[in-house]
Design a protein around this motif. Structure first.
Motif, PDB file in Angstrom:
ATOM      1  N   TYR A  99       0.817  -1.222   0.000  1.00  0.00           N
ATOM      2  CA  TYR A  99       0.000   0.000   0.000  1.00  0.00           C
ATOM      3  C   TYR A  99       0.849   1.269   0.000  1.00  0.00           C
ATOM      4  O   TYR A  99       0.413   2.325  -0.458  1.00  0.00           O
ATOM      5  CB  TYR A  99      -0.973   0.006   1.182  1.00  0.00           C
ATOM      6  CG  TYR A  99      -0.309   0.115   2.525  1.00  0.00           C
ATOM      7  CD1 TYR A  99      -0.069   1.357   3.104  1.00  0.00           C
ATOM      8  CD2 TYR A  99       0.085  -1.025   3.225  1.00  0.00           C
ATOM      9  CE1 TYR A  99       0.545   1.460   4.344  1.00  0.00           C
ATOM     10  CE2 TYR A  99       0.702  -0.929   4.447  1.00  0.00           C
ATOM     11  CZ  TYR A  99       0.929   0.310   5.003  1.00  0.00           C
ATOM     12  OH  TYR A  99       1.536   0.410   6.232  1.00  0.00           O
ATOM     13  N   THR A 103      -1.519   4.861  -4.573  1.00  0.00           N
ATOM     14  CA  THR A 103      -2.167   6.156  -4.376  1.00  0.00           C
ATOM     15  C   THR A 103      -3.670   5.994  -4.525  1.00  0.00           C
ATOM     16  O   THR A 103      -4.163   4.973  -5.017  1.00  0.00           O
ATOM     17  CB  THR A 103      -1.676   7.183  -5.420  1.00  0.00           C
ATOM     18  OG1 THR A 103      -1.974   6.688  -6.727  1.00  0.00           O
ATOM     19  CG2 THR A 103      -0.187   7.446  -5.288  1.00  0.00           C
ATOM     20  N   GLY A 104      -4.388   7.001  -4.079  1.00  0.00           N
ATOM     21  CA  GLY A 104      -5.840   7.049  -4.286  1.00  0.00           C
ATOM     22  C   GLY A 104      -6.603   5.971  -3.556  1.00  0.00           C
ATOM     23  O   GLY A 104      -6.278   5.592  -2.430  1.00  0.00           O
ATOM     24  N   ASP A 105      -7.609   5.461  -4.247  1.00  0.00           N
ATOM     25  CA  ASP A 105      -8.524   4.486  -3.647  1.00  0.00           C
ATOM     26  C   ASP A 105      -7.879   3.131  -3.373  1.00  0.00           C
ATOM     27  O   ASP A 105      -8.443   2.314  -2.648  1.00  0.00           O
ATOM     28  CB  ASP A 105      -9.744   4.275  -4.555  1.00  0.00           C
ATOM     29  CG  ASP A 105     -10.649   5.496  -4.604  1.00  0.00           C
ATOM     30  OD1 ASP A 105     -10.568   6.340  -3.683  1.00  0.00           O
ATOM     31  OD2 ASP A 105     -11.443   5.597  -5.570  1.00  0.00           O
ATOM     32  N   ALA A 106      -6.720   2.866  -3.939  1.00  0.00           N
ATOM     33  CA  ALA A 106      -6.062   1.572  -3.730  1.00  0.00           C
ATOM     34  C   ALA A 106      -5.393   1.467  -2.363  1.00  0.00           C
ATOM     35  O   ALA A 106      -5.181   0.360  -1.867  1.00  0.00           O
ATOM     36  CB  ALA A 106      -5.033   1.327  -4.826  1.00  0.00           C
ATOM     37  N   GLN A 108      -6.251   2.319   0.950  1.00  0.00           N
ATOM     38  CA  GLN A 108      -6.979   1.821   2.119  1.00  0.00           C
ATOM     39  C   GLN A 108      -7.248   0.314   2.078  1.00  0.00           C
ATOM     40  O   GLN A 108      -6.917  -0.396   3.036  1.00  0.00           O
ATOM     41  CB  GLN A 108      -8.282   2.599   2.317  1.00  0.00           C
ATOM     42  CG  GLN A 108      -9.026   2.263   3.590  1.00  0.00           C
ATOM     43  CD  GLN A 108      -8.283   2.701   4.844  1.00  0.00           C
ATOM     44  OE1 GLN A 108      -7.493   3.632   4.824  1.00  0.00           O
ATOM     45  NE2 GLN A 108      -8.554   2.035   5.942  1.00  0.00           N
ATOM     46  N   PRO A 109      -7.827  -0.233   0.989  1.00  0.00           N
ATOM     47  CA  PRO A 109      -8.064  -1.682   1.002  1.00  0.00           C
ATOM     48  C   PRO A 109      -6.779  -2.502   1.053  1.00  0.00           C
ATOM     49  O   PRO A 109      -6.741  -3.562   1.675  1.00  0.00           O
ATOM     50  CB  PRO A 109      -8.848  -1.953  -0.292  1.00  0.00           C
ATOM     51  CG  PRO A 109      -8.681  -0.744  -1.128  1.00  0.00           C
ATOM     52  CD  PRO A 109      -8.375   0.398  -0.211  1.00  0.00           C
ATOM     53  N   ASN A 110      -5.724  -2.012   0.416  1.00  0.00           N
ATOM     54  CA  ASN A 110      -4.462  -2.751   0.458  1.00  0.00           C
ATOM     55  C   ASN A 110      -3.798  -2.640   1.817  1.00  0.00           C
ATOM     56  O   ASN A 110      -3.136  -3.583   2.260  1.00  0.00           O
ATOM     57  CB  ASN A 110      -3.541  -2.297  -0.670  1.00  0.00           C
ATOM     58  CG  ASN A 110      -3.910  -2.976  -1.965  1.00  0.00           C
ATOM     59  OD1 ASN A 110      -3.602  -4.147  -2.165  1.00  0.00           O
ATOM     60  ND2 ASN A 110      -4.612  -2.264  -2.837  1.00  0.00           N
TER      61      ASN A 110
END
Length: 140
Positions: A99, A103-106, A108-110
């Protein structure tokens, strides 16, 4: 003297260790079967991740996510397989969920999946220490 004692599960310990083993490896088996049945897609995914030797990496993933969970569930070679799972789970955390490079939306879930893998790795160390329990092929 303190009347509080550590919680003892007594005769239920072997059954609880079996349940814990099944719960720890369920995730791997569920997501490992599609890696096996769609092996070429798994190789493509490993290539996209930049994994070294993507075909070998995909093969390792299938073994660790299909075969190794069966061994843990049966309680066969539990301690050494749990140690392998410890390293595999940490490896997949660093390779698949980096993670800090995203960057961006990737991100938080990672980040969640990275720390989930770290937690699961801790469970495998506990399993390596405690052993599979009496309800196992190892019977330890």
């Amino acid at each position: 003297m303190n009347s509080l004692r550590y919680l003892s599960f007594g005769g239920a310990t072997p059954l609880l260790l079996l349940i814990a083993r099944l719960m720890i490896v369920a995730l791997f088996f569920i997501f490992g079967l599609p890696k096996l049945t769609g092996f070429s897609g798994t190789v493509q995914y490993m290539t996209m991740l930049g994994a070294p030797a993507p075909t070998v990496a995909a093969g390792v993933a299938v073994v660790m996510e299909v075969v190794a969970p069966i061994l843990i569930a049966l309680g066969f070679f539990t301690r050494p397989v749990a140690v392998l799972f410890f390293f595999y789970t940490l490896g997949t955390a660093f390779i698949g969920h980096a993670y800090w490079n995203m960057t961006g939306d990737a991100v938080q879930p990672n980040m969640i999946n990275f720390y989930k893998n770290v937690s699961i790795a801790g469970a495998f160390i506990l399993l390596a220490i405690t052993g599979p329990g009496a309800i196992s092929l190892d019977r330890r």
